[in-house]
Design a protein around this motif. Structure first.
Motif, short mmCIF file in Angstrom:
data_model
loop_
_atom_site.label_atom_id
_atom_site.label_comp_id
_atom_site.label_asym_id
_atom_site.label_seq_id
_atom_site.Cartn_x
_atom_site.Cartn_y
_atom_site.Cartn_z
N LEU A 258 3.88 -8.36 9.54
CA LEU A 258 3.02 -7.04 11.11
C LEU A 258 1.91 -5.76 10.54
N MET A 259 1.15 -5.21 10.42
CA MET A 259 0.76 -4.99 9.72
C MET A 259 0.27 -3.59 11.01
N LEU A 260 0.62 -2.57 11.07
CA LEU A 260 -0.02 -1.49 12.64
C LEU A 260 -1.47 -0.68 11.88
N GLN A 261 -1.73 -0.46 12.56
CA GLN A 261 -2.67 1.00 11.91
C GLN A 261 -3.47 1.32 12.85
N GLN A 262 -4.03 3.07 11.77
CA GLN A 262 -4.62 3.80 13.82
C GLN A 262 -5.34 4.50 12.25
N GLY A 263 -7.07 4.68 12.59
CA GLY A 263 -7.96 4.62 12.11
C GLY A 263 -8.76 4.85 13.31
N HIS A 264 -10.26 4.76 12.36
CA HIS A 264 -11.60 4.94 12.54
C HIS A 264 -12.51 4.03 13.20
N GLU A 265 -13.00 3.78 13.52
CA GLU A 265 -14.34 3.08 13.92
C GLU A 265 -15.60 3.00 12.59
N TYR A 266 -16.09 3.81 12.33
CA TYR A 266 -16.94 4.23 11.00
C TYR A 266 -15.73 5.37 9.89
N SER A 267 -15.84 4.65 9.26
CA SER A 267 -15.42 4.95 7.35
C SER A 267 -15.91 6.58 6.92
N PRO B 72 -2.69 -11.48 2.72
CA PRO B 72 -1.32 -10.67 2.61
C PRO B 72 -1.66 -9.51 3.14
N ARG B 73 -0.82 -9.07 4.66
CA ARG B 73 -1.09 -7.65 5.14
C ARG B 73 -1.06 -6.56 4.18
N SER B 74 -1.71 -5.47 4.24
CA SER B 74 -1.71 -4.15 3.31
C SER B 74 -2.22 -3.46 4.29
N CYS B 75 -2.18 -2.05 3.67
CA CYS B 75 -2.87 -1.16 3.82
C CYS B 75 -2.83 -0.18 2.76
N PRO B 76 -4.60 0.74 2.88
CA PRO B 76 -5.23 0.83 2.01
C PRO B 76 -4.75 1.82 1.38
N LYS B 77 -5.20 2.02 -0.12
CA LYS B 77 -4.20 2.91 -1.56
C LYS B 77 -5.06 4.18 -0.68
N ASP B 78 -6.02 4.50 0.14
CA ASP B 78 -6.67 5.61 0.22
C ASP B 78 -6.83 5.35 1.16
N PHE B 79 -6.16 6.20 2.22
CA PHE B 79 -6.25 7.42 3.78
C PHE B 79 -7.46 7.68 4.28
N LYS B 80 -7.90 8.99 3.22
CA LYS B 80 -8.25 9.38 3.20
C LYS B 80 -10.10 8.74 3.11
N LEU B 81 -9.63 7.62 2.33
CA LEU B 81 -11.21 7.43 2.06
C LEU B 81 -11.54 6.18 3.44
N ALA B 82 -10.44 5.37 3.93
CA ALA B 82 -10.77 4.92 4.58
C ALA B 82 -10.06 5.39 6.27
N ARG B 83 -10.41 6.48 6.43
CA ARG B 83 -10.26 7.58 7.53
C ARG B 83 -9.40 6.70 8.82
N VAL B 84 -7.80 6.77 7.35
CA VAL B 84 -6.78 5.74 7.96
C VAL B 84 -6.23 6.68 8.39
N ASP B 85 -5.50 6.97 9.57
CA ASP B 85 -4.31 8.23 9.99
C ASP B 85 -3.22 8.16 9.50
N SER B 86 -2.51 6.90 9.74
CA SER B 86 -0.95 6.24 9.60
C SER B 86 -1.34 4.35 9.02
N CYS B 87 -0.55 4.03 8.41
CA CYS B 87 -0.38 2.30 8.74
C CYS B 87 1.03 2.01 8.20
N SER B 88 1.37 0.60 8.51
CA SER B 88 2.44 0.46 8.25
C SER B 88 2.74 -1.32 8.26
N VAL B 89 3.18 -1.41 7.16
CA VAL B 89 2.93 -3.17 6.81
C VAL B 89 4.95 -3.55 6.78
N THR B 90 4.91 -4.21 8.08
CA THR B 90 6.56 -4.54 8.13
C THR B 90 6.97 -5.81 8.35
N THR B 91 8.10 -7.06 7.11
CA THR B 91 7.86 -8.20 7.31
C THR B 91 9.53 -8.28 8.56
#
Length: 417
Positions: free
Chosen positions: A201-210, A175-194
């Protein structure tokens, strides 16, 4: 994850998962592709699920755990375009055109060139170089994965863009899901849509290195569909995933463009040609419920040893055992390979001891073994029943190797389906 559950997962995957790890050709495939695909999938899981906080260990179902392309250049099959020979091309409008869905009555072969061409056609206007593709004709993945990657430049700087496609059986996808802690994962935005067709569909903006060792950005679109399709698209603001200097402030494709690519109908033909990955657990389910298995086990235990509790699933169960004041446990896995095309007998049991009744027996682990893993006995019966009996994660070791062998080799194990 609790200690018993973690033990059971590790035991059944790393030590007794003969059905997956030893199928003809699969061991070689794993050596060739695991380094790229599985590292990428682990990275995707860390970033894209709640497991980013607590860690993930989906070991028992590794055959169904999806992996996606993070380095198509790592292995290249027939029909792929090499980096040296790939021509420089200019992609067209791509998603603006309406692709024609190709329906086929039977899966066909999709070459790496075809996957690459489809991918390039869906990209927006820009220059693509270093294109590579992997098709269903690549014997290193057995037709269970296709993918492509290109270095894309829209005039604002080069970006590595990669896509990978797999297909999972019902209830075996992640199942698609976003991280609970964006800061820890270095994720700027994330969403899951049915989506209307039931896809996630999961769309995520983050960084290569957490861990923040570099600022390279990684943006992802990940689609899972009702037909089992698993399409993962990644892009970076650099011409390589790792080890390259950032070439632009952000990756080139917007969320709308990422979504358009992974949901495009032109992938339907490719998805139809991709084989389901992992083991078909429905096909090997012997139809023995937990009470059924307990009843058989109870009749096979040595005098004085009884079952005090049980837990588990359709194929695997952990039984708590008691003997006077002592307590122990037994991990039991029962599968029926009689009707499965994935029967692992020839390869997995090639070094097994063959008993007069036709049973093939493997005894592994134990206190004197090099790996120091719990003692387990794996038996393939002549009728296709495979039984794994192993010392469990809790209590004392109440059963000897001969007693485990007697349990696993018993003719009492009969499929009900």
């Amino acid at each position: 994850m609790s200690e018993p559950k973690e033990f059971e997962d590790d035991l059944l995957y790393a030590l007794t998962r003969t059905g997956e790890g030893f199928r003809a050709g699969q061991a070689e495939q794993a050596d060739l592709v695991a380094g790229g695909y599985r590292r990428g999938r682990r990275r995707w899981r860390r970033r894209s699920t709640a497991a980013v906080v607590g860690g993930a260990a989906a070991l028992a179902l590794v055959g169904t755990g999806a992996v996606y392309l993070t380095g198509a250049s790592g292995a290249k099959g027939a029909g792929t375009v090499s980096a040296a020979s790939a021509p420089t091309t200019t992609a067209g409008a791509g998603p603006a055109a309406t692709p024609t869905t190709v329906k086929s009555s039977a899966p066909t072969v999709i070459t790496g060139d075809e996957v690459l061409a489809t991918f390039q056609a869906l990209l927006p206007k820009g220059e693509t170089t270093d294109g590579k593709g992997r098709g269903t004709d690549d014997d290193r993945t057995g037709g269970t994965f296709v993918g492509a990657d290109v270095v894309f430049d829209d005039g604002q700087g080069k970006s590595l863009v990669q896509i990978g496609i797999q297909k999972h059986r019902p209830n075996q996808g992640q199942p698609r899901s976003c991280p609970k802690d964006f800061k820890l994962a270095r994720v700027d935005s994330c969403s899951v849509t049915t989506l209307p067709d039931g896809s996630q569909l999961m769309l995520q903006q983050g960084h290569e290195y957490s861990d923040g060792r570099a600022d390279t950005k990684a943006w992802i679109a990940s689609l899972s569909g009702p037909d089992g399709r698993d399409i993962n698209l990644s892009e970076w603001n650099a011409p390589a995933e790792k080890g390259a200097r950032d070439s632009r402030p952000n990756p080139p494709l917007t969320f709308d463009q990422l979504k358009a690519i992974v949901t495009d109908k032109s992938w339907d033909r490719t998805v139809a040609a991709v084989k389901f990955d992992g083991i078909d657990t429905d096909a090997i389910d012997p139809g023995l419920s937990l009470p059924d298995r307990e009843a058989v086990l109870a009749g096979l235990l040595p005098p004085g040893v009884t079952v005090t509790d049980r837990s588990g699933s359709a194929l695997t169960a952990t039984f708590r055992l008691g003997q006077g004041q002592e307590a122990g446990s037994l991990v039991l896995r029962v599968e029926n390979w009689a009707k499965s095309v994935d029967n692992p007998a020839q390869q997995a049991f090639k070094d097994a001891v063959v008993l007069p009744d036709g049973n093939k027996v493997l005894v592994l682990g134990g206190p004197d073994s090099k790996d120091k893993q719990p003692l387990r006995v794996t038996v393939l019966h002549p009728d296709g029943m495979e039984v794994v009996a192993a010392q469990g994660p809790t209590g004392r070791q109440l059963l000897t190797a001969e007693q485990l062998k007697a349990i696993a080799t018993s003719p009492a194990w009969k499929a009900k389906k």
